[in-house]
Design a protein around this motif. Structure first.
Motif, PDB file in Angstrom:
ATOM      1  N   PRO A 292      -1.891  -5.752   2.776  1.00  0.00           N
ATOM      2  CA  PRO A 292      -1.132  -4.626   2.528  1.00  0.00           C
ATOM      3  C   PRO A 292      -0.953  -3.586   3.706  1.00  0.00           C
ATOM      4  O   PRO A 292      -0.275  -2.772   3.435  1.00  0.00           O
TER       5      PRO A 292
ATOM      6  N   HIS B  99      -2.662  -6.888  -3.141  1.00  0.00           N
ATOM      7  CA  HIS B  99      -1.968  -7.759  -1.989  1.00  0.00           C
ATOM      8  C   HIS B  99      -0.644  -7.771  -2.306  1.00  0.00           C
ATOM      9  O   HIS B  99      -0.102  -7.785  -3.426  1.00  0.00           O
ATOM     10  N   PRO B 100       0.195  -7.865  -1.399  1.00  0.00           N
ATOM     11  CA  PRO B 100       1.560  -7.753  -1.639  1.00  0.00           C
ATOM     12  C   PRO B 100       2.195  -9.131  -2.136  1.00  0.00           C
ATOM     13  O   PRO B 100       3.243  -9.147  -2.723  1.00  0.00           O
TER      14      PRO B 100
END
Length: 386
Positions: A179, A199-200
């Motif tokens: 991120p 978390h992306p």
């Protein structure tokens, strides 16, 4: 039918492994399960899957579980602690052990499973980071396969399939960048645990999510790849790939690059490790290439994210250094999650611990465990000054 033991069944990988088992009831069956502190979720799993052998972290929780299962008319073997993990991993009926524990705690039961000639579906990268030489030698002696579950290593494994490994020029591990890949150092100093846990692309456990944000996870994967694929560190590269659609690549001597693409869904590599050497059809979401807006790649910035460089350094030093790196990182990550240190201080603690430990050769499990405990004690001492 393959009969499965799962170490870490209530964690992210463990739960997704059980989802795969549910999709293939004629091909897969659970025979033993182990979990940590999440006893309520574990009780639900035991009732649903009716394993023969189970284990929780503490004796108190094991006694509680025994009473709860007895009310359901279920009477599996119930254990706890490290001995319980070993008992689950060596369950006579199990043919495959999914090691989905987080941290070096997975080392002892994984080695016990190998000695018992169980096939290993490895999601516990710390086992190979801390003891790669020992574990791979043990697996060779007992003719046991170690099948990678991490998406990156599964991708490499599949790209190598059927190819002459002598023609490999390098492997390329992809990393999302986490991120914070665009944050400057000043902004990184303000990162909180809540920010780092977002978390992306991937839904993972807390420890691995923090490692992903610091790029330590990719460093651990570099060391793991060295042992899984018998490569030199100079032949293992890392690139940042924010879309997480290419899970890793292999470049061959003729200039060809084979890449593994797929949705960022851990059930895919889990299923392949369990179905190997076959591929099974499933109903998981598919990657639609026409909807991709582009695939981009960047060099990792080891100035802002020094953990990756520390992992390469420890891996190249060899001997006890990777075990020290891994143990110190576990202590530092837990301290960060507890609010005791800042995000950028995680690699500082690891670096200081490594500096205080001249690498030595290790040849036994006892030596590795001694080094692991030394590093935890030393990292804790270093943290006392923060």
């Amino acid at each position: 039918m393959k009969k499965i033991a799962i170490l870490g069944s209530t964690g992210s990988i463990g739960r997704q492994t059980l989802e795969v088992v549910q999709q293939f009831p004629e091909e897969l069956a659970v025979v033993s399960l182990a979990a940590g502190k999440n006893r309520q979720a574990f009780l639900v799993q035991c009732i649903q899957y009716r394993p023969l052998v189970v284990s929780l972290e503490t004796e108190e929780d094991a006694k509680w579980l025994k009473l709860q299962l007895a009310e359901q008319g279920l009477y599996p073997e119930i254990h706890y602690g490290i001995d319980g993990l070993v008992r689950v991993a060596t369950c006579e009926e199990a043919s495959v052990v999914v090691t989905a524990l987080s941290g070096a705690v997975g080392l002892i039961p994984t080695c016990a499973a190998i000695t018992a000639k169980k096939q290993i579906a490895l999601a516990n990268k710390e086992t190979l980071v801390a003891a790669g030489h020992y574990v791979t030698k043990l697996a060779a002696e007992h003719e046991v396969s170690i099948l990678p579950v991490d998406s990156e290593h599964s991708a490499i494994w599949q790209c190598l399939h059927g190819e002459d490994k002598k023609s490999v020029r390098r492997i390329i591990l992809t990393a999302s960048g986490g991120p914070f890949r665009k944050l400057d150092r000043t902004s990184l100093e303000q990162v909180t645990p809540a920010m780092a846990l977002k978390h992306p692309n991937w839904a993972m456990g807390q420890k691995i999510t923090i490692d992903s944000a610091s790029l330590m996870n990719k460093g651990l994967e570099v060391i793991e790849a060295k042992w899984l694929f018998n490569l030199d560190f100079q032949d293992i590269d890392v690139v940042i790939h924010p879309q997480s659609m290419i899970h890793s690549m292999v470049e061959y001597g003729d200039g060809s690059i084979l890449a593994h693409l797929g949705m960022p869904d851990m059930r895919i590599p889990i299923q392949y490790a369990l179905s190997y050497p076959e591929r099974w059809f499933n109903d998981l979401p598919r990657l639609n290439l026409t909807e991709l807006m582009g695939l981009t790649f960047e060099e990792p910035d080891t100035e802002r994210f020094p953990a990756l460089a520390l992992a390469y350094q420890a891996g190249k030093q060899g001997g006890s250094a990777p075990a020290v790196l891994n143990a110190a990182n576990e202590i530092a990550v837990h301290a960060f999650l507890a609010g005791r240190i800042r995000f950028l201080e995680i690699p500082m603690v690891v670096d200081k611990t490594l500096q205080n430990h001249p690498p030595t050769n290790v040849s036994s499990l006892e030596e590795i465990l001694f080094i692991d405990q030394w590093a935890r004690t030393e990292a804790t001492r270093i943290l006392s000054n923060y």
